[in-house]
Write an enzyme that holds these catalytic residues in place. Sequence first.
Site, short mmCIF file in Angstrom:
data_model
loop_
_atom_site.label_atom_id
_atom_site.label_comp_id
_atom_site.label_asym_id
_atom_site.label_seq_id
_atom_site.Cartn_x
_atom_site.Cartn_y
_atom_site.Cartn_z
N GLU A 10 0.84 -1.25 -0.02
CA GLU A 10 0.08 -0.01 0.08
C GLU A 10 0.90 1.40 -0.09
O GLU A 10 0.74 2.21 -0.42
CB GLU A 10 -0.75 0.00 1.25
N SER A 30 -11.44 -0.40 9.24
CA SER A 30 -12.54 0.05 9.88
C SER A 30 -12.55 -0.47 11.38
O SER A 30 -13.35 -0.22 12.32
CB SER A 30 -13.80 -0.33 9.22
N ASP A 39 -8.28 0.07 0.57
CA ASP A 39 -7.00 0.73 1.03
C ASP A 39 -6.55 1.97 0.99
O ASP A 39 -5.63 2.47 1.66
CB ASP A 39 -6.17 -0.47 0.37
N GLU A 52 -8.47 -1.16 -3.91
CA GLU A 52 -7.97 -2.27 -3.04
C GLU A 52 -6.69 -2.79 -3.65
O GLU A 52 -6.69 -3.08 -4.75
CB GLU A 52 -9.33 -3.29 -3.36
#
Lengths: 127, 127
Positions: A10, A30, A39, A52
């Site tokens: 990420e 969350s 993401d 994502e």
Amino acid sequence: MSKIKGTKAERELLKMLWHNGWATIRSAGSGSMKFPSPDLLAGKGERKLAIECKATADTSKYFEKEDIFELKEFGRMFGAEPWVALRFDREAWLFINPMDLDETEKSFSITKEKARMKGLSVEEVIR
Amino acid sequence: MSKIKGTKAERELLKMLWHNGWATIRSAGSGSMKFPSPDLLAGKGERKLAIECKATADTSKYFEKEDIFELKEFGRMFGAEPWVALRFDREAWLFINPMDLDETEKSFSITKEKARMKGLSVEEVIR
């Protein structure tokens, strides 16, 4: 994918997006709350991308159906394009339209071969 | 504000926004990377909100100049309205336009009195 490897992937993509002029944030997830959350969320002018983001050492990648439904639902509500960003080992990132994933009874999936055929490069997505 | 109290405040506001139909994510923070990142990012249709979110027991609230500059810069790049969301103890959330903060040599600040006068309620902001 381990959590650490996921975070690394990420961050790598976040950095690429920033370096191309896209303001991008990484979601905290969350936690105990059941709200969908991609993401990464990137924006530049009118366009927004809900992403994502997965790296894998395998030759195909599977997704929980729920994760893909949530990505699309988040995109619809927020006003962002839903994308799956995939990086197979030693290859460049590929952006897959969730519509191009194959649906089986229990999951969505895509092979490396199909991802290479259908996927867009970072440069193509943010063009 | 402690990190735990900060997270609690962010989650509280995230929940309110979701319950009003705004898709919202909480930022993981930029960690070691130096990219700006608002606490919350909310969207509904065309509107997007970049939110710096603070709860305080004091009667005025101070902000690092850098944090406010980054909030505005992120909003400009991403395409989102920059907002400071403030909750004074035992009061409702107030959304402050960063332009309404007072600038001193070292920081931006706002008193509870001015926040009440200038701030918008959650309902007013998302209307």
